[in-house]
Design a protein around this motif. Structure first.
Motif, PDB file in Angstrom:
ATOM      1  N   ASP A 186     106.196  30.006  14.020  1.00 39.72           N
ATOM      2  CA  ASP A 186     107.453  30.681  13.646  1.00 39.72           C
ATOM      3  C   ASP A 186     107.190  32.174  13.425  1.00 39.72           C
ATOM      4  OD1 ASP A 186     110.027  31.275  12.966  1.00 39.72           O
ATOM      5  OD2 ASP A 186     109.991  30.256  11.027  1.00 39.72           O
ATOM      6  N   VAL A 187     106.789  32.838  14.490  1.00 42.60           N
ATOM      7  CA  VAL A 187     106.338  34.224  14.406  1.00 42.60           C
ATOM      8  C   VAL A 187     107.401  35.157  13.825  1.00 42.60           C
ATOM      9  CG1 VAL A 187     107.043  34.854  16.754  1.00 42.60           C
ATOM     10  CG2 VAL A 187     105.079  36.002  15.703  1.00 42.60           C
ATOM     11  N   ASP A 188     108.685  34.834  14.007  1.00 41.60           N
ATOM     12  CA  ASP A 188     109.747  35.725  13.516  1.00 41.60           C
ATOM     13  C   ASP A 188     109.765  35.811  11.988  1.00 41.60           C
ATOM     14  OD1 ASP A 188     110.541  36.276  16.095  1.00 41.60           O
ATOM     15  OD2 ASP A 188     112.130  34.770  16.123  1.00 41.60           O
ATOM     16  N   THR A 189     109.262  34.778  11.307  1.00 41.61           N
ATOM     17  CA  THR A 189     109.259  34.810   9.837  1.00 41.61           C
ATOM     18  C   THR A 189     107.854  34.902   9.250  1.00 41.61           C
ATOM     19  OG1 THR A 189     109.236  32.391   9.673  1.00 41.61           O
ATOM     20  CG2 THR A 189     111.384  33.464   9.729  1.00 41.61           C
ATOM     21  N   GLN A 190     106.830  34.447   9.974  1.00 36.43           N
ATOM     22  CA  GLN A 190     105.481  34.388   9.411  1.00 36.43           C
ATOM     23  C   GLN A 190     104.585  35.562   9.796  1.00 36.43           C
ATOM     24  OE1 GLN A 190     104.764  32.218   7.170  1.00 36.43           O
ATOM     25  NE2 GLN A 190     106.546  30.899   7.433  1.00 36.43           N
ATOM     26  N   TYR A 191     104.991  36.347  10.768  1.00 38.78           N
ATOM     27  CA  TYR A 191     104.122  37.412  11.263  1.00 38.78           C
ATOM     28  C   TYR A 191     103.835  38.474  10.201  1.00 38.78           C
ATOM     29  CZ  TYR A 191     102.342  41.049  14.448  1.00 38.78           C
ATOM     30  OH  TYR A 191     101.569  42.006  15.071  1.00 38.78           O
ATOM     31  N   HIS A 192     104.827  38.748   9.349  1.00 39.50           N
ATOM     32  CA  HIS A 192     104.626  39.806   8.359  1.00 39.50           C
ATOM     33  C   HIS A 192     103.481  39.482   7.410  1.00 39.50           C
ATOM     34  CE1 HIS A 192     107.109  36.968   6.075  1.00 39.50           C
ATOM     35  NE2 HIS A 192     106.642  37.537   4.987  1.00 39.50           N
ATOM     36  N   GLY A 193     103.275  38.208   7.077  1.00 38.07           N
ATOM     37  CA  GLY A 193     102.169  37.821   6.216  1.00 38.07           C
ATOM     38  C   GLY A 193     100.830  38.057   6.888  1.00 38.07           C
ATOM     39  N   LEU A 194     100.734  37.727   8.176  1.00 33.05           N
ATOM     40  CA  LEU A 194      99.529  38.017   8.945  1.00 33.05           C
ATOM     41  C   LEU A 194      99.231  39.504   8.945  1.00 33.05           C
ATOM     42  CD1 LEU A 194      97.411  37.910  11.307  1.00 33.05           C
ATOM     43  CD2 LEU A 194      99.373  37.769  12.851  1.00 33.05           C
ATOM     44  N   VAL A 195     100.238  40.314   9.224  1.00 30.07           N
ATOM     45  CA  VAL A 195     100.053  41.764   9.309  1.00 30.07           C
ATOM     46  C   VAL A 195      99.508  42.320   7.992  1.00 30.07           C
ATOM     47  CG1 VAL A 195     101.300  43.959   9.468  1.00 30.07           C
ATOM     48  CG2 VAL A 195     101.737  42.133  11.128  1.00 30.07           C
ATOM     49  N   LEU A 356     105.493  29.956  27.189  1.00 29.35           N
ATOM     50  CA  LEU A 356     106.600  30.164  26.256  1.00 29.35           C
ATOM     51  C   LEU A 356     105.992  30.491  24.898  1.00 29.35           C
ATOM     52  CD1 LEU A 356     109.696  30.024  25.849  1.00 29.35           C
ATOM     53  CD2 LEU A 356     109.360  27.644  25.146  1.00 29.35           C
ATOM     54  N   ALA A 357     106.111  31.759  24.479  1.00 30.54           N
ATOM     55  CA  ALA A 357     105.500  32.207  23.228  1.00 30.54           C
ATOM     56  C   ALA A 357     106.218  33.467  22.772  1.00 30.54           C
ATOM     57  CB  ALA A 357     104.006  32.480  23.412  1.00 30.54           C
ATOM     58  N   PRO A 358     107.064  33.376  21.746  1.00 25.71           N
ATOM     59  CA  PRO A 358     107.814  34.547  21.295  1.00 25.71           C
ATOM     60  C   PRO A 358     106.902  35.679  20.846  1.00 25.71           C
ATOM     61  CG  PRO A 358     108.723  32.545  20.346  1.00 25.71           C
ATOM     62  CD  PRO A 358     107.427  32.161  21.007  1.00 25.71           C
ATOM     63  N   VAL A 359     107.287  36.891  21.229  1.00 30.12           N
ATOM     64  CA  VAL A 359     106.556  38.093  20.835  1.00 30.12           C
ATOM     65  C   VAL A 359     106.931  38.435  19.398  1.00 30.12           C
ATOM     66  CG1 VAL A 359     106.002  40.448  21.562  1.00 30.12           C
ATOM     67  CG2 VAL A 359     106.720  38.773  23.254  1.00 30.12           C
ATOM     68  N   CYS A 360     106.112  39.280  18.764  1.00 29.04           N
ATOM     69  CA  CYS A 360     106.251  39.504  17.320  1.00 29.04           C
ATOM     70  C   CYS A 360     107.501  40.280  16.926  1.00 29.04           C
ATOM     71  CB  CYS A 360     105.006  40.198  16.772  1.00 29.04           C
ATOM     72  SG  CYS A 360     104.666  41.805  17.520  1.00 29.04           S
ATOM     73  N   ARG A 361     108.145  40.982  17.868  1.00 30.57           N
ATOM     74  CA  ARG A 361     109.451  41.580  17.588  1.00 30.57           C
ATOM     75  C   ARG A 361     110.507  40.802  18.374  1.00 30.57           C
ATOM     76  NH1 ARG A 361     109.453  48.186  17.751  1.00 30.57           N
ATOM     77  NH2 ARG A 361     107.293  48.537  17.090  1.00 30.57           N
ATOM     78  N   PRO A 362     111.577  40.372  17.724  1.00 32.51           N
ATOM     79  CA  PRO A 362     112.571  39.546  18.421  1.00 32.51           C
ATOM     80  C   PRO A 362     113.163  40.200  19.662  1.00 32.51           C
ATOM     81  CG  PRO A 362     112.909  39.438  16.057  1.00 32.51           C
ATOM     82  CD  PRO A 362     111.866  40.495  16.284  1.00 32.51           C
ATOM     83  N   THR A 363     113.217  41.529  19.713  1.00 29.22           N
ATOM     84  CA  THR A 363     113.845  42.196  20.857  1.00 29.22           C
ATOM     85  C   THR A 363     112.880  42.380  22.031  1.00 29.22           C
ATOM     86  OG1 THR A 363     113.420  44.287  19.700  1.00 29.22           O
ATOM     87  CG2 THR A 363     115.652  43.383  19.569  1.00 29.22           C
ATOM     88  N   TRP A 364     111.609  42.042  21.842  1.00 26.39           N
ATOM     89  CA  TRP A 364     110.683  42.033  22.967  1.00 26.39           C
ATOM     90  C   TRP A 364     110.825  40.701  23.687  1.00 26.39           C
ATOM     91  CZ3 TRP A 364     106.172  44.418  19.796  1.00 26.39           C
ATOM     92  CH2 TRP A 364     106.083  45.795  20.078  1.00 26.39           C
ATOM     93  N   LEU A 365     111.172  40.741  24.946  1.00 26.60           N
ATOM     94  CA  LEU A 365     111.369  39.524  25.724  1.00 26.60           C
ATOM     95  C   LEU A 365     110.087  39.050  26.394  1.00 26.60           C
ATOM     96  CD1 LEU A 365     114.744  40.512  27.443  1.00 26.60           C
ATOM     97  CD2 LEU A 365     114.393  39.300  25.268  1.00 26.60           C
ATOM     98  N   ILE A 366     109.118  39.953  26.557  1.00 29.77           N
ATOM     99  CA  ILE A 366     107.908  39.641  27.304  1.00 29.77           C
ATOM    100  C   ILE A 366     106.746  40.476  26.784  1.00 29.77           C
ATOM    101  CG2 ILE A 366     108.500  41.362  29.092  1.00 29.77           C
ATOM    102  CD1 ILE A 366     107.119  39.486  31.140  1.00 29.77           C
ATOM    103  N   GLU A 367     105.562  39.895  26.871  1.00 24.73           N
ATOM    104  CA  GLU A 367     104.321  40.594  26.525  1.00 24.73           C
ATOM    105  C   GLU A 367     103.229  40.066  27.447  1.00 24.73           C
ATOM    106  OE1 GLU A 367     103.262  41.486  22.336  1.00 24.73           O
ATOM    107  OE2 GLU A 367     101.479  40.232  22.692  1.00 24.73           O
ATOM    108  N   MET A 368     102.229  40.891  27.706  1.00 25.19           N
ATOM    109  CA  MET A 368     101.080  40.427  28.485  1.00 25.19           C
ATOM    110  C   MET A 368      99.794  40.992  27.893  1.00 25.19           C
ATOM    111  SD  MET A 368     100.959  42.701  32.023  1.00 25.19           S
ATOM    112  CE  MET A 368      99.283  42.184  32.423  1.00 25.19           C
TER     113      MET A 368
END
Length: 386
Positions: A186-195, A356-368
């Protein structure tokens, strides 16, 4: 780089291979293996994938190639990973729920080397494969998880564990770690703790904006243990001299990550006597002010992402033709066909997986992310070969 593709008909498996240095003392391969669903479910697909991986090592030009690490991309890690015999693997292994978007339940990225002495050890609940040659030791540690606490506490525990693993090998994060991967549930809610945990941990060991950080990918992904919010993998090298590492910034296209509160490098170049390695972090459609570019348009975001990766590689003295592999992360499954066709046209030979893996900002649709390898230039004279 040399590229080839193989199809094993009776397994309905496709193998994409990039190789470097097959006529040198140390050779290396990046391999992506995909299987086509045959109505056999996960056990059958996994069995065919593993059989293809075993057959690969007996193919012409691959004799003596030793697996150094494997990453399995799964469609349902909680149910699928317990069915896998990862304890029997001969190298360090990462399994993560990032569903392959080719319709299969499992895909595999393998890294192999020839001309090294390889050893796999267990420590701190993780496995580390060490590849030794000359004065270098390459340490790949994958699949680290912690099932207690919030994302901050788990990240902190994982970094502490990794520091102890490296210390046991006469190394440490600050001096030796080249690359990290953080997969976040759930990167949209948990990423901030990692950062926050990574920033605090790095500060304690002397990694700051005035020194350097580490190339990294922080992306959505589910570990098999439902209590685990973060899974970490790392790559470190012992034996590098001062000046063999250089950090990549591409300031015309990208800003420094600390400007928006995160602590990783855009890319890292490692120079050896016979070759250069460039490790490109997870890169998306962003400008040099830290703004997301081309909101809502996956095609334009893909083009800007390529432009950013190209700028980083150019700073390393490389081009995208030097890519050894690419991993592509999408937020929306509906964008797969657009992105697949774009990559197939632009990079038809490069081993690639789209997940299928959401990027850490919701408005980013793609990352490589990618690794690039190129024969060394004259400026590498005096350095030891890999």
């Amino acid at each position: 780089m040399k590229f080839r593709k193989l199809h094993i008909e009776h397994l309905d498996a496709d193998i994409e291979i990039s190789s470097f240095g097959t006529d040198l003392e140390v050779s290396e391969w990046h391999v992506m293996i995909h299987v086509t669903p045959m109505g056999d479910g996960f056990p059958g697909q996994h069995a065919r994938l593993c059989q293809a991986a075993r057959m690969l090592q007996d193919m012409p030009g691959m004799q003596g190639a030793t697996p150094i690490f494997k990453r399995y991309f799964l469609s349902d890690s909680t149910n699928q990973q317990p069915l896998m015999d990862t304890e029997g693997e001969c190298c360090t292994v990462s399994c993560i729920q990032q569903p392959p978007l080719d319709g299969s339940k499992v895909a595999l990225w393998m890294y192999l080397m020839r001309g090294v002495q390889a050893e796999t050890i267990r420590c701190g609940g993780a496995t580390t494969t060490i590849a030794r040659h000359g004065g270098y030791e390459h340490l790949w540690t994958m699949g680290m998880t912690c099932g207690q606490g919030d994302s901050y506490g788990q990240t902190e525990a994982l970094l502490d564990t990794y520091q102890r693993i490296l210390n046991g090998q006469g190394a440490d994060i600050q001096a030796n770690c080249i690359r990290t991967w953080f997969f976040v549930r759930d990167v949209d809610t948990q990423y901030h703790g990692l950062v926050a945990a990574r920033r605090d941990a790095f500060s304690r060991i002397g990694l700051t904006s005035d020194t350097h950080y580490i190339a990294s990918t922080g992306i959505g992904g589910n570990p098999a243990d439902t209590r685990s919010l973060v899974q970490m993998g790392c790559y470190a090298v012992k034996g590098l001299s001062q000046g063999q590492q250089r950090y990549l910034y591409a300031p015309t296209h990208l800003n420094r990550t600390y400007e928006y509160g995160v602590t990783f490098e855009r890319g890292t170049l490692v120079r050896y006597g016979d070759r250069n390695h460039a490790y490109i972090s997870g890169t998306a459609s962003i400008d040099n002010k830290g703004n997301v570019v081309h909101l809502g348009n996956v095609r334009e975001q893909t083009l800007r992402m390529w432009e950013n990766v190209s700028a980083l590689l150019r700073e390393a003295g490389m081009t995208m033709d030097d890519m050894a592999h690419a991993i592509v992360y999408l937020r929306d499954i509906a964008d797969h066909e657009t992105v697949r066709s774009m990559f197939a046209e632009r990079f038809p030979d490069v081993p690639t997986i789209i997940t299928l893996a959401p990027v850490c900002r919701p408005t980013w649709l793609i990352e490589m992310e990618c690794v690039a390898i190129k024969e060394a230039s004259d400026e590498n004279k005096g350095l030891d070969n890999l």
